[in-house]
Design a protein around this motif. Sequence first.
Motif, short mmCIF file in Angstrom:
data_model
loop_
_atom_site.label_atom_id
_atom_site.label_comp_id
_atom_site.label_asym_id
_atom_site.label_seq_id
_atom_site.Cartn_x
_atom_site.Cartn_y
_atom_site.Cartn_z
N PHE A 203 0.74 -1.16 -0.03
CA PHE A 203 0.05 0.05 0.01
C PHE A 203 0.82 1.17 -0.13
CE2 PHE A 203 -2.62 -3.37 1.71
CZ PHE A 203 -3.83 -3.11 0.99
N GLU A 204 1.88 1.12 -0.53
CA GLU A 204 2.99 2.41 -0.71
C GLU A 204 2.41 3.59 -1.57
OE1 GLU A 204 5.32 -1.49 -0.06
OE2 GLU A 204 3.75 -0.79 -1.44
N ALA A 205 1.61 3.10 -2.31
CA ALA A 205 0.95 4.31 -3.02
C ALA A 205 -0.12 4.89 -2.46
CB ALA A 205 0.35 3.93 -4.43
N VAL A 206 -0.67 4.45 -1.30
CA VAL A 206 -1.81 4.75 -0.62
C VAL A 206 -1.52 6.06 0.51
CG1 VAL A 206 -3.84 4.13 1.00
CG2 VAL A 206 -3.24 2.69 -0.70
N PRO A 207 -2.06 6.97 0.35
CA PRO A 207 -1.57 8.04 1.55
C PRO A 207 -1.86 7.74 2.64
CG PRO A 207 -3.66 8.74 0.31
CD PRO A 207 -3.29 7.61 -0.31
N GLN A 208 -1.05 8.13 3.76
CA GLN A 208 -1.22 7.96 5.06
C GLN A 208 -2.43 8.50 5.66
OE1 GLN A 208 0.89 6.27 7.47
NE2 GLN A 208 1.94 5.63 5.81
N SER A 209 -3.17 9.26 5.10
CA SER A 209 -4.65 9.93 5.47
C SER A 209 -5.59 8.92 5.45
CB SER A 209 -4.79 11.24 4.66
OG SER A 209 -4.95 10.81 3.38
#
Length: 382
Positions: A203-209
């Motif tokens: 999930f590296e492309a998923v933002p931390q938000s």
Amino acid sequence: MRHPSVLWFLLALSAFTLGVTFLSDAFGIGLLSTSFVKTLGKTLCLCLVAIAMDVVWGYCGILSLGHFAFFGIGGYAIGMWLMYARTERIVEASLAEAPLPPTEQEVIDAIGVQIFGVVGSSEFPALWAFADSLALQLLMVALVPGLLALVFGWLAFRSRVTGVYLSILTQAMTLALSLYLFQNDSGLRGNNGLSGLQNIPGFEAVPQSVISIVFLWASALALGLGYVLFAWVVSGKMGSVIRAIRDDEARVRFLGYHVESYKLFVFTLTAIVAGIAGALYYPQAGIINPAEIAPIASIYLAVWVAIGGRGRLYGAVIGAAFVSLLSSWFTGGGAPDIPLGFYTIQWTDWWLVLLGVSFVVVTLFFPKGIGGLFDHLVRKDP
């Protein structure tokens, strides 16, 4: 229907989770920052371990000063997979540019260098045998704390160790575990601990938000299920026996109940739930090290329960949430310093003193804690 406080708690938890989601950066209007959403998610995990502590202490009368160790073990278990899987992706991407395709052993060796190079090693300890499997590490989240609690509890309860002596034993267990983990050859990177846990593999492309909201919902779900589970445990005949053990263990044994079995069940179950809470907490915190398992952490846990109201499930939640959020505010620079002319009170230095004084005041003058203020709202606590 017999315990309406359970329903009210679940409704309040649902409303809270939906409200935070609506106010978040990821799915809402952006009034709450990602870091604060993570703080709220971590607070829900602390509420879950506080409920476990309340059941074992407030209902069963076992003052365990080692339950945060189970919390940390759960964090280490999931952290091993997170760190291995993330490092594996980095290593494979790096070796993909090599002239010759790397062998499986070369990939493993490179992962070992990346993870354990900080402690002067490159070989995987036996503890990491299942670190490449998410399913097995999730199993370890519950299995390792449960087995440790089962063995420790069986040895302690069969010897009929009670009271302050049992508390000292649980604290000694926690101290021994933390001192072992501080060693570089423990297999868990010593004082460096496990870091980068907020980076979820795949999930590296998923933002931390977005990830913070996902963990908030997972933490809320775990807290809700844990509350229902423990409300069932402390209700009915089982709950009556558990409370009787707290009030007069000798009389319960005289009536023919196998006290040790009840205590062992409660001790083991609460340890498993504490491990699950830790597995949800540390990916939001991003790092875990042996200091998280030090005995002082378990003492803080007991303070939360006492301030919230021992022997009330919602009291444990209130105490953990109140103290945790207040601690973040005081130690994070939110509370303004108070100049006195000859001295300036800086809350980052005085917060622990304030917490200690609060614990003494609550113990002396408000033994039912904050949760006692809500007793008039329900006829019978779960």
